[in-house]
Enzyme design. Structure first.
Site, PDB file in Angstrom:
ATOM      1  N   CYS A 194       0.860  -1.185   0.000  1.00 34.54           N
ATOM      2  CA  CYS A 194       0.000   0.000   0.000  1.00 34.54           C
ATOM      3  C   CYS A 194       0.888   1.225   0.000  1.00 34.54           C
ATOM      4  CB  CYS A 194      -0.925   0.016   1.213  1.00 34.54           C
ATOM      5  SG  CYS A 194      -1.938   1.511   1.337  1.00 34.54           S
TER       6      CYS A 194
ATOM      7  N   GLY B 142      -2.986   2.128  -6.565  1.00 32.31           N
ATOM      8  CA  GLY B 142      -3.969   2.389  -7.612  1.00 32.31           C
ATOM      9  C   GLY B 142      -3.681   3.667  -8.369  1.00 32.31           C
TER      10      GLY B 142
END
Length: 272
Positions: A75, A215
């Site tokens: 992440c 992302g």
């Protein structure tokens, strides 16, 4: 028997996690705790739980558990927050540190603000892999998307109006698309002017979140690949924005963005 666990709530562009120094507060069942603590009304409320630990190959290690208890490989937003945590808490005095993750070792460059605390962090996210266009087939409303691996899998779909996408309805369907048996993170992106990209995300294991660092990287890489942007872009998410550079010199993706401490706290853990 009860044990008090110290934690810090932090967020990067609104992507919020519970951070625990696992060297001082070892946890035996972090997946289960992530589910319980992530609940907004009966827990602390977050997108998941992040454990900061020791490493034999890097300065620190990171384990990250989603709100559903599954373990994530990487992440970017959490990585930036770890950089701020270890510096501001005095665990290091260096402004370049390495982080051991399930996606490999990441290098963090920490940028102190006027108060001496870390304001922004640049993360070397490594090189994107397995770049390809995928045909999703009929029945989804979106025929083609761009697959990008940033150590975890992403499906990027470019749309004319990202706000018009019913993310709660289509997100879980695409996450469990038959082409991705392990699940996938889904990003919807709209190209704006001035090298900016508006992005909304459905995260595998967490659902709709305010931001997703990997992302954002995948989206910027996909946009550059299909010649919608240059190799540097600002990705605007619900919780904030990050700058992504897909550097030609080494092929790595560099993400720069803020890291914010929300509060410190303690939570009681019942043990046998």
């Amino acid at each position: 028997m009860t044990q008090k666990i110290r934690f810090t709530k932090m967020h990067g562009a609104g992507n919020d996690y519970i951070y625990v120094d696992a060297t001082r507060n070892p946890l035996q069942n972090p997946g289960e705790l992530s589910v319980a603590w992530s609940r907004p009304h009966t827990g602390i409320g977050s997108d998941g739980l992040v454990l900061i630990g020791r490493s034999d190959v890097a300065d620190f290690s990171m384990r990250i558990f989603n709100a559903d208890g599954s373990e994530a490989r990487m992440c970017g937003n959490a990585s930036r927050c770890i950089g701020k945590y270890v510096y501001d808490e005095g665990l290091t005095n260096r402004t370049t540190v390495t982080l051991d993750t399930l996606s490999g070792i990441k290098t963090l460059v920490l940028h102190p603000g006027p108060d001496g605390r870390i304001a922004t962090v640049t993360v070397d996210m490594g090189a994107p892999r397995d770049l390809r266009t995928v045909d999703l087939g009929d029945g989804y409303g979106f025929r083609h998307g761009q697959f990008v691996s940033m150590g975890n899998p992403h499906l990027v779909l470019f749309v004319p109006d990202v706000e018009a996408v019913d993310l709660a309805a289509i997100g879980p369907r695409l996450e469990r698309h038959p082409q991705f048996p392990g699940g996938i993170n889904v990003e919807f992106a709209q190209i704006l002017s001035g090298g900016r990209i508006r992005m909304r995300v459905w995260e595998r294991g967490s659902g709709i979140t305010q931001a997703c660092g990997t992302g954002a990287c995948a989206t910027a890489v996909a946009a550059s690949l299909v010649r919608l942007t240059e190799r540097t872009a600002t990705v605007v998410m619900d919780g904030g924005e990050v700058t992504i550079e897909w550097r030609e010199s080494d092929g790595h993706v560099y993400m720069t963005g803020g890291a914010v401490k929300v509060f410190d706290g303690e939570i009681e853990l019942t043990t046998e």
